[in-house]
Scaffold this active site. Sequence first.
Site, mmCIF file in Angstrom:
data_model
loop_
_atom_site.group_PDB
_atom_site.id
_atom_site.type_symbol
_atom_site.label_atom_id
_atom_site.label_comp_id
_atom_site.label_asym_id
_atom_site.label_seq_id
_atom_site.Cartn_x
_atom_site.Cartn_y
_atom_site.Cartn_z
ATOM 1 N N LYS A 1 -7.100 -11.570 -9.028
ATOM 2 C CA LYS A 1 -8.059 -11.818 -8.342
ATOM 3 C C LYS A 1 -9.297 -10.771 -8.589
ATOM 4 C CE LYS A 1 -9.125 -11.646 -3.285
ATOM 5 N NZ LYS A 1 -8.412 -11.370 -1.932
ATOM 6 N N LYS B 1 -12.807 -4.530 -7.732
ATOM 7 C CA LYS B 1 -13.477 -3.592 -8.496
ATOM 8 C C LYS B 1 -12.593 -2.511 -9.056
ATOM 9 C CE LYS B 1 -17.319 -0.342 -7.404
ATOM 10 N NZ LYS B 1 -16.933 0.899 -6.934
ATOM 11 N N LYS C 1 0.881 -1.178 0.022
ATOM 12 C CA LYS C 1 -0.040 0.051 -0.043
ATOM 13 C C LYS C 1 1.093 1.409 0.061
ATOM 14 C CE LYS C 1 -4.428 -1.575 2.144
ATOM 15 N NZ LYS C 1 -5.345 -1.477 2.945
#
Length: 335
Positions: free
Chosen positions: A197, A200, A112
Site C-alpha cells: 500500500k 510515506k 505496532k
Amino acid sequence: MKSRVLSCIQPTAEMHIGNYFGAVKNWVDLQDSHDCIYGIVDLHAITMPYDPSHLRANTERMVIDLLSCGIDPEKAILFIQSLVPEHAELCWILGCLCPYGELSRMTQFKDKSELLESGKSFISAGLFTYPVLQAADILIYRANFVPVGKDQEQHLELSRDLADRFNRQFGTQLLVKPQALFTETSKVMSLADPNRKMSKSLGDRHYVGLFEEESSIRDKIKSAVTDSGVLPPGVGMSAGVANLFEILKACGKKEEASLLWGQYESGGLKYTELKDVVANSLVELTTRLRSRRKEISDDATTLNAKVKEMSERARDLAKETLKLVREVVGLPERE
Ligand code: TRP
C-alpha cells in the site's frame, strides 16, 4: 433527517494521493448526503513515539490540507480531538466496560507493539487502549456510519460491541451501534513496490504528495515500477501497471484509461505513454489543490478561529451525550 457520518484521521506530516483517493475524497463526497463530522485525532497520535513540536505543526497542517481537499465548514464539522475533552472522559468509562482480552487480540496493537519492541522502544498503555478512544470518538456523536478501510474493521467491531455492552449493562438505548460504510474508494499502491500500500514511511520514491510540485511528480511517475520480471502464470497485468491504471481512474480520467487499456490488450501500449498521461492527471490535481491550499493558508487567523468554532460545535454535541452517559453510569451531575 440525514444520518450521521463520523470519521477521523491522524495528523501526519504530509498527505499523499493514497490518503486522498482512499479516504478523504470520499469524506468530501459524503458531505452532501449526510450529516458529517470529521476529526483530527491528535490524542491517538501520541500513542507512538513522537515530537511535540511536530505534532502541533502537523495538526495545524492537517486542518489546512483537509479544507483544501474540499471539507466544507458550511456542510460538515471538522474538529481537533483534544479540543473536545469529552472524548477522553468517555474513553475512560468505556475502558471500564471493555474486556482486557479483547484489546489484546487487536491486530493493529500487535503490529505496532512488535515494531516498537524491535526498535527497543517501550509499549505504552495508551497504545493498548487506542481502540477504546476510537470507540469514544464514534459513540460520543452517536454516529450511524463510519467510513473506514479494511484495516479498521476490527476497531469498528469493538465500537459496536462496546455500544451493545453499554446499552445492555445500563438498560438503555443511549448509544448508537455504528455501521461500517464501505464505499467504492481507490486503493493506491506504492510506486516503487506496487505490492504494498502507498505509504510515506516506505520512502520518498514510493508516494506522491497531495500538494507536490510538478517536476518531482513527473520524476516519480517516470521511475515507477511497471513490469518487474516474469509475471506468475494467469496474471495478465503486473501490479505496477495496474496501479498506474488505478491512479488514472481515481483522477477521474475514465475515458483515457479505457483507451489505454484497449492498447494494452492489443499489445500496443507504451508504458512511457501511460506514464505521461498519469503524470499529467496528477499534476492537474495537485496544481488545483495547491492553489486552493495557498488561498486558505494565507488567511491563517480566520482559519484558526474557524477550527476553534467548529471544535466548539462538536463539543456541544459531545457534551450532550456525555451528560446522559454520566447519569446512567451513576456519576454526579456536573453543570
Ligand atoms: N484509527 C484510525 C486510523 O488509523 C483513526 C481513527 C481514530 C478513527 N478515531 C477514529 C477512524 C474514529 C474512524 C473513526 O485510520
